[in-house]
Scaffold this active site. Structure first.
Site, short mmCIF file in Angstrom:
data_model
loop_
_atom_site.label_atom_id
_atom_site.label_comp_id
_atom_site.label_asym_id
_atom_site.label_seq_id
_atom_site.Cartn_x
_atom_site.Cartn_y
_atom_site.Cartn_z
N LYS A 205 0.81 -1.22 0.00
CA LYS A 205 0.00 0.00 0.00
C LYS A 205 0.85 1.27 0.00
CE LYS A 205 -4.24 -2.07 1.33
NZ LYS A 205 -3.84 -3.44 1.68
C1 LIG Z 1 -4.45 -4.56 1.10
C2 LIG Z 1 -3.65 -5.79 0.95
C3 LIG Z 1 -3.98 -6.77 -0.02
C4 LIG Z 1 -5.21 -6.71 -0.89
O1 LIG Z 1 -5.27 -5.56 -1.68
P1 LIG Z 1 -6.57 -5.28 -2.58
O2 LIG Z 1 -6.69 -3.80 -2.63
O3 LIG Z 1 -7.69 -5.92 -1.88
O4 LIG Z 1 -6.32 -5.85 -3.90
C5 LIG Z 1 -3.14 -7.86 -0.13
N1 LIG Z 1 -2.05 -8.00 0.65
C6 LIG Z 1 -1.71 -7.09 1.58
C7 LIG Z 1 -0.51 -7.33 2.41
C8 LIG Z 1 -2.50 -5.95 1.77
O5 LIG Z 1 -2.15 -5.05 2.70
#
Ligand SMILES: *Cc1c(COP(=O)(O)O)cnc(C)c1O
Length: 464
Positions: A110
């Site tokens: 993120k």
């Molecule tokens: C947020 C997150 C995801 C999933 O992301 P999406 O926006 O649902 O595609 C996968 N892995 C980690 C470690 C995350 O923080």
């Protein structure tokens, strides 16, 4: 480039306005009017670009209301905070390629979008002499990445709700040890759903939202999707030369449909045959897998798993895909989303052929996740985090001979240390940056899951 709403109720607006709007004022999600196509010679000319240079080439095709020099500077500032020179390096384990997306300040993918989003907000607010109060709920990763993206920025205050004692100790420390004056952590006595419901309610109070200029950082914001498109293209360009000429497949662990949707946009942008399969990998919360495999999009109960950032049963970005599935017919999207809200399900069996052309999907059990982490450790001496393992397992089931497969690694294994240690039967060291926060002083308000109480707190601490 102008932006439209999936529900048809927003006049075309330029990028920065779409960015500030977050959720469309008609309740829909914003999308570019058209997806720019990259021709083959342009695509090939991107071969030698650094991550930041490529990010500029990709993003500038969607952003035409920020001068190029300013956009370049923002991108540069966003990715110098990453500890790996390549930002998103590819690791090759035999014929599987792991795209490491966790070299940012909070050790999850993120950061790639939220470092950029923080700088982008800051830029627009300075340009237009405005301030904003960001409000969000988190089950762990989004909160810390959002806070890391905006800490210390003068024109932004950020309020992040998390469920009290229901996130991992490291995730909690990552948020609450940021003691900049503009950061407000609120631990809600309740579940993530309680916290999320309060945030949605507060955003729904249009007078309050307008008076306090509330802004969103969750993946309804188009700028987040855009930042994620870049690394799909980057990895297509960085496979070994004998693989580069073939279409690349991607395995994407997802819960909110965010990351996989970024891959869908990348596929639409690139020359025909650049991206092969988009493999959508979910944990036991399988609403998205059921949707792709059976045309059944129906909400179930949220199950707690070892990949908590994907424990989601209603994917906010799903609506963006629906818009393309319905050949960009906003009336149909609006109708379907309203039906989903009321009935908790949508029957899309009539669209199944089309959906299956866009995605392949797999739901992965806890046992398979553990097994995959153990196998990769034993055979390759490489440690996967549980989210990444969801995608890697799906890839081992679905990869095809001769087609390169890139698995997105969305978190550093130390961030989900307890589950990883159980799988590999070995203690994991924390990276230095995570070790150092354990004993840092922290700041956090513990509050009831009460909308009024939380609104009063925001009122007292918001930027005016
Ligand atoms: C947020 C997150 C995801 C999933 O992301 P999406 O926006 O649902 O595609 C996968 N892995 C980690 C470690 C995350 O923080």
């Amino acid at each position: 480039m102008h932006y439209l709403s999936t529900r048809g109720g927003v006049e075309p607006i330029p990028f920065t306005e779409a960015m500030m709007m977050g959720l469309g004022v008609d309740g829909g999600l914003l999308l570019p009017r058209a997806i720019p196509r990259i021709n083959r010679s342009t695509f090939e000319s991107w071969q030698e670009l650094s991550y930041g240079q490529l990010a500029f080439e990709v993003m500038s095709r969607f952003i035409d209301d920020i001068p190029a020099a300013d956009l370049k500077e923002m991108i540069h500032a966003s990715y110098t905070s990453f500890t790996h020179q390549e930002v998103t390096p590819l690791v090759h384990l035999d014929d599987m390629h792991i795209l490491e997306l966790f070299h940012g300040p909070t050790f999850a993918f993120k950061d790639i979008a939220l470092q950029f989003l923080g700088n982008l907000f800051d830029y627009i607010l300075n340009r237009d002499d405005l301030t904003i109060n960001i409000l969000g709920a988190t089950s762990g990763d989004t909160g810390s990445a959002a806070i890391a993206g905006v800490r210390g920025k003068e024109r932004i205050n950020i309020f992040i709700l998390h469920p009290h004692n229901r996130i991992s100790p490291i995730q909690e420390k990552q948020m609450t040890t940021v003691t900049d004056a503009n950061v407000f952590n609120i631990a809600v006595r309740g579940t993530f759903d309680d916290a999320q419901a309060i945030v949605k309610d507060v955003f729904g109070d249009i007078d309050f939202k307008t008076e306090y200029r509330l802004g969103a950082v969750n993946s309804i914001n188009w700028a987040r999707v855009l930042a994620q498109v870049v690394y799909f293209i980057y990895s297509c360009l960085h496979l070994s030369s004998h693989e580069k000429d073939r279409a690349t497949s991607f395995s994407v662990p997802t819960g909110n449909f965010g990351d996989i949707f970024a891959g869908f946009i990348a596929k639409k942008m690139l020359p025909e045959g650049s991206i092969n399969t988009l493999l959508l990998a979910t944990n036991a919360n399988d609403i998205l897998a059921r949707f792709v495999n059976e045309g059944d999009y129906s909400r179930g109960r949220v199950i707690a798993t070892s990949s908590p950032s994907m424990d989601i049963q209603a994917a906010s970005n799903f609506e963006r895909y629906l818009y393309y599935l319905y050949d960009r017919d906003p009336a149909r999207v609006k109708d379907s989303m309203e039906r989903f809200k009321q009935e908790g399900k949508l029957d899309l069996t009539s669209e199944l052929d089309k959906i299956k052309r866009d995605f392949t999907a797999v739901s992965v059990s806890e046992g398979k996740i553990r097994e995959t982490i153990a196998t990769y450790y034993n055979q390759h001496n490489y440690i996967l985090d549980p989210h990444t393992a969801v995608g890697v397992y799906a890839a081992t089931k679905h990869r095809k001979q001769g087609i390169p497969m890139v698995c997105l690694a969305t978190a550093h294994p130390a961030k989900f240390r307890e589950s990883v240690q159980m799988a590999i039967d070995k203690q994991l060291d924390l990276p230095k940056a995570l070790r150092s926060i354990i004993n840092k002083p922290s700041r956090c308000e513990v509050m009831n899951a009460d909308k009024k109480e939380i609104m009063t707190f925001i009122t007292k601490n918001a930027l005016k």
